[in-house]
Enzyme design. Structure first.
Site, PDB file in Angstrom:
ATOM      1  N   CYS A 177     -18.661  -7.987 -25.532  1.00 48.45           N
ATOM      2  CA  CYS A 177     -19.608  -6.861 -25.550  1.00 48.45           C
ATOM      3  C   CYS A 177     -21.002  -7.420 -25.264  1.00 48.45           C
ATOM      4  O   CYS A 177     -21.803  -6.830 -24.542  1.00 48.45           O
ATOM      5  CB  CYS A 177     -19.630  -6.161 -26.902  1.00 48.45           C
ATOM      6  SG  CYS A 177     -18.031  -5.629 -27.507  1.00 48.45           S
ATOM      7  N   HIS A 181     -24.600  -6.444 -23.389  1.00 46.05           N
ATOM      8  CA  HIS A 181     -25.426  -5.713 -24.349  1.00 46.05           C
ATOM      9  C   HIS A 181     -26.250  -6.588 -25.280  1.00 46.05           C
ATOM     10  O   HIS A 181     -26.516  -6.190 -26.414  1.00 46.05           O
ATOM     11  CB  HIS A 181     -24.546  -4.771 -25.169  1.00 46.05           C
ATOM     12  CG  HIS A 181     -24.013  -3.610 -24.380  1.00 46.05           C
ATOM     13  ND1 HIS A 181     -24.824  -2.643 -23.839  1.00 46.05           N
ATOM     14  CD2 HIS A 181     -22.746  -3.267 -24.026  1.00 46.05           C
ATOM     15  CE1 HIS A 181     -24.078  -1.751 -23.206  1.00 46.05           C
ATOM     16  NE2 HIS A 181     -22.819  -2.112 -23.301  1.00 46.05           N
ATOM     17  N   ARG A 225     -15.596   5.916 -26.658  1.00 46.14           N
ATOM     18  CA  ARG A 225     -16.608   5.042 -26.071  1.00 46.14           C
ATOM     19  C   ARG A 225     -16.197   3.575 -26.198  1.00 46.14           C
ATOM     20  O   ARG A 225     -16.247   2.814 -25.230  1.00 46.14           O
ATOM     21  CB  ARG A 225     -17.956   5.325 -26.756  1.00 46.14           C
ATOM     22  CG  ARG A 225     -19.149   4.478 -26.363  1.00 46.14           C
ATOM     23  CD  ARG A 225     -19.520   4.572 -24.925  1.00 46.14           C
ATOM     24  NE  ARG A 225     -18.721   3.655 -24.110  1.00 46.14           N
ATOM     25  CZ  ARG A 225     -18.792   3.566 -22.787  1.00 46.14           C
ATOM     26  NH1 ARG A 225     -19.588   4.345 -22.124  1.00 46.14           N
ATOM     27  NH2 ARG A 225     -18.044   2.716 -22.128  1.00 46.14           N
ATOM     28  N   CYS A 229     -15.122   0.745 -23.347  1.00 45.27           N
ATOM     29  CA  CYS A 229     -15.769  -0.560 -23.247  1.00 45.27           C
ATOM     30  C   CYS A 229     -14.717  -1.663 -23.172  1.00 45.27           C
ATOM     31  O   CYS A 229     -14.836  -2.594 -22.380  1.00 45.27           O
ATOM     32  CB  CYS A 229     -16.678  -0.813 -24.450  1.00 45.27           C
ATOM     33  SG  CYS A 229     -18.196   0.136 -24.409  1.00 45.27           S
TER      34      CYS A 229
END
Lengths: 268, 106
Positions: A177, A181, A225, A229
């Site tokens: 992730c 991010h 969501r 991802c």
């Protein structure tokens, strides 16, 4: 010779500054567009439907969800979402909204968990009931301050697990992730990527999910969501409401603490 | 019967603003499904808004209107507590009518 070099320098500099100005302007225009459409968010229709589902008897017990305890007592919906995920003594685990709804639907209504987990997300052909309830419950926290507690050791543990997952690199692309991010100012194509390791980044993102996706014409829950991802990282998609998804949600939700919850949102 | 609309109506200085969010697929008839078959056109054709029974807006919709249409309009008159009724009809002869009371605009 000198002039030509200067000219070259100028021609090099010019497109760059134009590009930067363009970028500012497009960000501004996108913000304007968001403001224009924020008024008629179709997520409100899902909120309405979710309230119906909440109050309609279902399952083998012919019970409604009105006695469902989302952490603030049976049936209390107002403000519940701003405090989730949290530790629930009855199930002895940390739960986000969706895994908690799973608990309520199985225990109160008698719907087999497998039935819900196999198709928890809406498709064009069939809208999901649990996603509508998510819209309703989340909408009842609109304007409230995010206050996810990490006091309980299990809650703290979930946060730490979530953090590990966030930074865990794996899959064919060696992705985490954090790859996308954890830096400011990144984007994929035209989409700005929030830096979810900062409070401001997590706040801006978490407080507008769940959301209505204009490009899909559907309301999307937070579990959806996360699922997407994982799919984009070429990971196996996680089980709906699993410990992993709850832990990751905990990490993001707690990072968003103190911000005003502003969902359900509206996304491109 | 169609799915419920979300309607808000508020009056300020003698002008009532009505915001309507409709739930409708608004298929154009130009899209194809995964199997390549055309998805038949399905859209709202007529919309009527009434204030205490008096027609204040009539509209004809077509396939160019988006899915889940959002409509805002204003009309002169209207007082707090008055009724605003919005109804639509689509090309499959389905229809929907919803009513709200006008509120005071802050």
């Amino acid at each position: 010779m000198k002039t030509s070099r200067m000219l070259l320098a100028l021609t090099l500099a010019a497109p760059l500054s134009v590009f930067a100005a363009d970028e500012d302007r497009s960000a501004e225009e996108i913000a304007k567009y968001r403001e224009m459409i924020s008024d008629g968010n179709p997520a409100e229709l899902d909120e309405m439907r979710g309230e119906e589902v909440w109050k309609t008897p279902a399952g083998s017990n012919k019970a409604t969800l009105e006695k469902c305890d989302l952490g603030k007592g049976p049936g209390v919906v107002k403000g519940a979402y701003a405090e989730l995920p949290r530790y629930f003594p009855d199930t002895k685990r940390v739960q986000d909204l969706e895994s908690r709804l799973l608990t309520c639907m199985t225990t109160l209504q008698g719907i087999p968990e497998a039935d819900i987990v196999k198709a928890p997300f809406s498709t064009e052909k069939k809208k999901s009931d649990i996603e509508a309830v998510v819209a309703y419950v989340a909408g009842q926290s609109r304007g409230m301050k995010m206050a996810v507690s990490l006091k309980h050791p299990k809650a703290k543990e979930a946060y730490e697990i979530g953090k590990r997952i966030f930074y865990y690199r794996a899959g064919p692309y060696d992705f985490a992730c954090a790859t996308c991010h954890s830096e400011n100012g990144r984007r994929i194509r035209l989409q700005d990527l929030p830096n979810l390791t900062t409070n401001i980044g997590a706040q801006r993102t978490y407080t507008v999910w769940p959301a209505y996706r204009v490009s899909q014409g559907l309301f999307r829950s937070f579990q959806w969501r996360l699922n997407d991802c994982f799919r984009q990282q070429r990971f196996p998609e996680p089980v709906y409401g699993s410990e992993l998804t709850v832990a990751l949600t905990m990490f993001l939700a707690a990072n968003a603490n103190d911000a005003k919850y502003d969902g359900p949102g509206l996304k491109r | 019967m169609g799915s419920p609309m979300k309607i808000r109506a508020a009056v300020k200085d003698g002008v009532t603003e009505v915001k309507v969010l409709m739930q409708h697929d608004m298929e154009t008839g130009l899209r194809k499904d995964a199997a390549g078959a055309v998805i038949p056109a399905w859209f709202i054709t007529e919309l009527t808004a009434k204030h205490n029974g008096r027609v204040v807006l009539e509209a004809q919709f077509g396939t160019a209107v988006s899915k889940n249409p959002y409509l805002v309009f204003r009309f002169k008159g209207g007082a707090k507590g008055d009724k605003v009724t919005v109804s639509w009809k689509d090309n499959k002869d389905d229809s929907r009518s919803d009513e709200v009371e006008i509120a005071e605009k802050a």
